[in-house]
Design a protein around this motif. Sequence first.
Motif, PDB file in Angstrom:
ATOM      1  N   VAL A   1      -9.048  16.526  -5.887  1.00 43.91           N
ATOM      2  CA  VAL A   1      -8.310  15.712  -6.850  1.00 43.91           C
ATOM      3  C   VAL A   1      -7.683  14.526  -6.126  1.00 43.91           C
ATOM      4  O   VAL A   1      -7.043  14.687  -5.082  1.00 43.91           O
ATOM      5  CB  VAL A   1      -7.207  16.547  -7.553  1.00 43.91           C
ATOM      6  N   GLU A   2      -7.872  13.318  -6.662  1.00 41.43           N
ATOM      7  CA  GLU A   2      -7.258  12.109  -6.098  1.00 41.43           C
ATOM      8  C   GLU A   2      -5.785  12.089  -6.495  1.00 41.43           C
ATOM      9  O   GLU A   2      -5.436  12.411  -7.628  1.00 41.43           O
ATOM     10  CB  GLU A   2      -7.960  10.865  -6.631  1.00 41.43           C
ATOM     11  N   VAL A   3      -4.913  11.706  -5.540  1.00 39.34           N
ATOM     12  CA  VAL A   3      -3.469  11.729  -5.791  1.00 39.34           C
ATOM     13  C   VAL A   3      -2.864  10.369  -5.444  1.00 39.34           C
ATOM     14  O   VAL A   3      -3.012   9.881  -4.317  1.00 39.34           O
ATOM     15  CB  VAL A   3      -2.764  12.833  -4.977  1.00 39.34           C
ATOM     16  N   ALA A   4      -2.197   9.774  -6.432  1.00 35.85           N
ATOM     17  CA  ALA A   4      -1.462   8.524  -6.231  1.00 35.85           C
ATOM     18  C   ALA A   4       0.027   8.849  -6.236  1.00 35.85           C
ATOM     19  O   ALA A   4       0.484   9.676  -7.026  1.00 35.85           O
ATOM     20  CB  ALA A   4      -1.790   7.522  -7.335  1.00 35.85           C
ATOM     21  N   HIS A   5       0.769   8.188  -5.371  1.00 38.47           N
ATOM     22  CA  HIS A   5       2.215   8.401  -5.302  1.00 38.47           C
ATOM     23  C   HIS A   5       2.907   7.109  -5.693  1.00 38.47           C
ATOM     24  O   HIS A   5       2.752   6.086  -5.022  1.00 38.47           O
ATOM     25  CB  HIS A   5       2.599   8.827  -3.878  1.00 38.47           C
ATOM     26  N   VAL A   6       3.669   7.140  -6.771  1.00 42.78           N
ATOM     27  CA  VAL A   6       4.382   5.966  -7.270  1.00 42.78           C
ATOM     28  C   VAL A   6       5.881   6.218  -7.117  1.00 42.78           C
ATOM     29  O   VAL A   6       6.441   7.091  -7.772  1.00 42.78           O
ATOM     30  CB  VAL A   6       4.024   5.677  -8.739  1.00 42.78           C
ATOM     31  N   ARG A   7       6.494   5.443  -6.219  1.00 38.96           N
ATOM     32  CA  ARG A   7       7.947   5.512  -6.042  1.00 38.96           C
ATOM     33  C   ARG A   7       8.632   4.323  -6.679  1.00 38.96           C
ATOM     34  O   ARG A   7       9.796   4.384  -7.038  1.00 38.96           O
ATOM     35  CB  ARG A   7       8.291   5.568  -4.552  1.00 38.96           C
ATOM     36  N   ARG A   8       7.897   3.203  -6.784  1.00 36.46           N
ATOM     37  CA  ARG A   8       8.456   1.970  -7.337  1.00 36.46           C
ATOM     38  C   ARG A   8       7.527   1.430  -8.431  1.00 36.46           C
ATOM     39  O   ARG A   8       6.315   1.582  -8.335  1.00 36.46           O
ATOM     40  CB  ARG A   8       8.613   0.938  -6.224  1.00 36.46           C
ATOM     41  N   PRO A   9       8.073   0.780  -9.451  1.00 32.04           N
ATOM     42  CA  PRO A   9       7.243   0.319 -10.576  1.00 32.04           C
ATOM     43  C   PRO A   9       6.060  -0.560 -10.176  1.00 32.04           C
ATOM     44  O   PRO A   9       4.987  -0.466 -10.773  1.00 32.04           O
ATOM     45  CB  PRO A   9       8.238  -0.456 -11.449  1.00 32.04           C
ATOM     46  N   TRP A  10       6.207  -1.398  -9.140  1.00 30.89           N
ATOM     47  CA  TRP A  10       5.116  -2.288  -8.765  1.00 30.89           C
ATOM     48  C   TRP A  10       3.905  -1.544  -8.210  1.00 30.89           C
ATOM     49  O   TRP A  10       2.819  -2.090  -8.118  1.00 30.89           O
ATOM     50  CB  TRP A  10       5.587  -3.372  -7.787  1.00 30.89           C
ATOM     51  N   GLN A  11       4.061  -0.266  -7.864  1.00 30.37           N
ATOM     52  CA  GLN A  11       2.947   0.530  -7.352  1.00 30.37           C
ATOM     53  C   GLN A  11       2.097   1.124  -8.472  1.00 30.37           C
ATOM     54  O   GLN A  11       1.022   1.654  -8.212  1.00 30.37           O
ATOM     55  CB  GLN A  11       3.470   1.671  -6.471  1.00 30.37           C
ATOM     56  N   ALA A  12       2.567   1.039  -9.712  1.00 27.99           N
ATOM     57  CA  ALA A  12       1.918   1.714 -10.831  1.00 27.99           C
ATOM     58  C   ALA A  12       0.497   1.220 -11.094  1.00 27.99           C
ATOM     59  O   ALA A  12      -0.409   2.012 -11.323  1.00 27.99           O
ATOM     60  CB  ALA A  12       2.769   1.574 -12.087  1.00 27.99           C
ATOM     61  N   ARG A  13       0.287  -0.075 -11.075  1.00 24.20           N
ATOM     62  CA  ARG A  13      -1.039  -0.613 -11.383  1.00 24.20           C
ATOM     63  C   ARG A  13      -2.077  -0.124 -10.367  1.00 24.20           C
ATOM     64  O   ARG A  13      -3.165   0.272 -10.718  1.00 24.20           O
ATOM     65  CB  ARG A  13      -1.001  -2.140 -11.423  1.00 24.20           C
ATOM     66  N   GLY A  14      -1.713  -0.124  -9.099  1.00 21.67           N
ATOM     67  CA  GLY A  14      -2.623   0.356  -8.064  1.00 21.67           C
ATOM     68  C   GLY A  14      -2.935   1.834  -8.186  1.00 21.67           C
ATOM     69  O   GLY A  14      -3.999   2.287  -7.769  1.00 21.67           O
ATOM     70  N   ALA A  15      -2.014   2.595  -8.771  1.00 25.45           N
ATOM     71  CA  ALA A  15      -2.230   4.032  -8.943  1.00 25.45           C
ATOM     72  C   ALA A  15      -3.417   4.315  -9.854  1.00 25.45           C
ATOM     73  O   ALA A  15      -4.052   5.351  -9.753  1.00 25.45           O
ATOM     74  CB  ALA A  15      -0.974   4.685  -9.508  1.00 25.45           C
ATOM     75  N   ARG A  16      -3.704   3.371 -10.735  1.00 22.80           N
ATOM     76  CA  ARG A  16      -4.840   3.533 -11.653  1.00 22.80           C
ATOM     77  C   ARG A  16      -6.134   3.002 -11.060  1.00 22.80           C
ATOM     78  O   ARG A  16      -7.193   3.562 -11.296  1.00 22.80           O
ATOM     79  CB  ARG A  16      -4.568   2.789 -12.948  1.00 22.80           C
ATOM     80  N   SER A  17      -6.056   1.892 -10.302  1.00 25.83           N
ATOM     81  CA  SER A  17      -7.277   1.173  -9.950  1.00 25.83           C
ATOM     82  C   SER A  17      -7.724   1.276  -8.496  1.00 25.83           C
ATOM     83  O   SER A  17      -8.885   1.055  -8.198  1.00 25.83           O
ATOM     84  CB  SER A  17      -7.106  -0.310 -10.294  1.00 25.83           C
ATOM     85  N   ARG A  18      -6.834   1.600  -7.610  1.00 23.99           N
ATOM     86  CA  ARG A  18      -7.222   1.637  -6.194  1.00 23.99           C
ATOM     87  C   ARG A  18      -8.060   2.872  -5.893  1.00 23.99           C
ATOM     88  O   ARG A  18      -7.868   3.914  -6.498  1.00 23.99           O
ATOM     89  CB  ARG A  18      -5.993   1.597  -5.298  1.00 23.99           C
ATOM     90  N   PRO A  19      -8.968   2.749  -4.939  1.00 24.63           N
ATOM     91  CA  PRO A  19      -9.784   3.911  -4.562  1.00 24.63           C
ATOM     92  C   PRO A  19      -8.969   4.882  -3.710  1.00 24.63           C
ATOM     93  O   PRO A  19      -7.903   4.547  -3.208  1.00 24.63           O
ATOM     94  CB  PRO A  19     -10.918   3.294  -3.743  1.00 24.63           C
ATOM     95  N   ALA A  20      -9.503   6.069  -3.560  1.00 27.05           N
ATOM     96  CA  ALA A  20      -8.857   7.094  -2.742  1.00 27.05           C
ATOM     97  C   ALA A  20      -9.659   7.297  -1.464  1.00 27.05           C
ATOM     98  O   ALA A  20     -10.873   7.108  -1.447  1.00 27.05           O
ATOM     99  CB  ALA A  20      -8.768   8.399  -3.515  1.00 27.05           C
ATOM    100  N   ALA A  21      -8.957   7.667  -0.414  1.00 29.43           N
ATOM    101  CA  ALA A  21      -9.601   7.992   0.860  1.00 29.43           C
ATOM    102  C   ALA A  21      -8.976   9.275   1.381  1.00 29.43           C
ATOM    103  O   ALA A  21      -7.791   9.549   1.154  1.00 29.43           O
ATOM    104  CB  ALA A  21      -9.413   6.852   1.863  1.00 29.43           C
ATOM    105  N   ARG A  22      -9.771  10.052   2.078  1.00 28.43           N
ATOM    106  CA  ARG A  22      -9.279  11.323   2.612  1.00 28.43           C
ATOM    107  C   ARG A  22      -8.418  11.071   3.838  1.00 28.43           C
ATOM    108  O   ARG A  22      -8.809  10.359   4.748  1.00 28.43           O
ATOM    109  CB  ARG A  22     -10.452  12.240   2.964  1.00 28.43           C
ATOM    110  N   VAL A  23      -7.222  11.643   3.830  1.00 28.66           N
ATOM    111  CA  VAL A  23      -6.281  11.543   4.948  1.00 28.66           C
ATOM    112  C   VAL A  23      -5.873  12.965   5.341  1.00 28.66           C
ATOM    113  O   VAL A  23      -6.003  13.902   4.548  1.00 28.66           O
ATOM    114  CB  VAL A  23      -5.040  10.695   4.584  1.00 28.66           C
ATOM    115  N   PRO A  24      -5.373  13.155   6.562  1.00 29.85           N
ATOM    116  CA  PRO A  24      -4.990  14.501   6.985  1.00 29.85           C
ATOM    117  C   PRO A  24      -3.921  15.116   6.090  1.00 29.85           C
ATOM    118  O   PRO A  24      -2.997  14.434   5.641  1.00 29.85           O
ATOM    119  CB  PRO A  24      -4.443  14.283   8.405  1.00 29.85           C
ATOM    120  N   LEU A  25      -4.062  16.408   5.837  1.00 33.23           N
ATOM    121  CA  LEU A  25      -3.086  17.171   5.080  1.00 33.23           C
ATOM    122  C   LEU A  25      -2.370  18.080   6.075  1.00 33.23           C
ATOM    123  O   LEU A  25      -3.009  18.872   6.762  1.00 33.23           O
ATOM    124  CB  LEU A  25      -3.771  18.006   3.996  1.00 33.23           C
ATOM    125  N   ILE A  26      -1.050  17.939   6.160  1.00 29.60           N
ATOM    126  CA  ILE A  26      -0.249  18.707   7.113  1.00 29.60           C
ATOM    127  C   ILE A  26       0.531  19.766   6.351  1.00 29.60           C
ATOM    128  O   ILE A  26       1.249  19.465   5.402  1.00 29.60           O
ATOM    129  CB  ILE A  26       0.706  17.789   7.915  1.00 29.60           C
TER     130      ILE A  26
END
Length: 194
Positions: free
Chosen positions: A55-80
């Motif tokens: 599942v792709e996960v977007a993290h929105v802490r500030r309103p300006w990040q909202a648009r990217g949460a819908r349209s930006r691609p996801a990449a695999r990063v380490p899970l700790i």
Amino acid sequence: MWPFGGRRVPRPLRDLAVIGESADLTAVRRIVVLGSAADLGAVLTRLLRAERLDVEVAHVRRPWQARGARSRPAARVPLIRDETGTVIAGAAHWLPTDGEPTIRGEAVVDDEQLFDGDVPGVRIEPTATLPGLRAAVRPGRLRPKRWVSGRAAQLGTTGARVVHDGELAPRTVRRSTFYRHTEGWLRVGAGKPR
């Protein structure tokens, strides 16, 4: 979308379905988390335990990040995660027990010794690239100066408190480990814009 703490939903996300703790994750492809690092860590912990790291996960802490949460691609990063299966998204800490000024023990990151003796605390952070995490002795309230990177950080101690993304674990521990899970998570915004 998964809002936490009564957060206002930014305009670009208002048409998304809202899910929560009881959500069925079998049909979810992307989750937008509105909340803190602890909230993101809770969602990632749930996905890890449900074996849904696809599942792709977007993290929105500030309103300006909202648009990217819908349209930006996801990449695999380490899970700790730690030995209990709890994921950290921001930072974890090993701190002294109540009434003690220091942690007494030893910590290593992979094969490199982080400390042996007494320290005021340790900070562990996930990194966006391999090997996956970094750890440092915390000199009081100051930011650490020497970071050690690796796949795993391990502590053996006479007693310490563990903090996951600002939330104190219920019991003191004598051993604690944070390590890179075999599979990373799909972080939205980690890839190049479309």
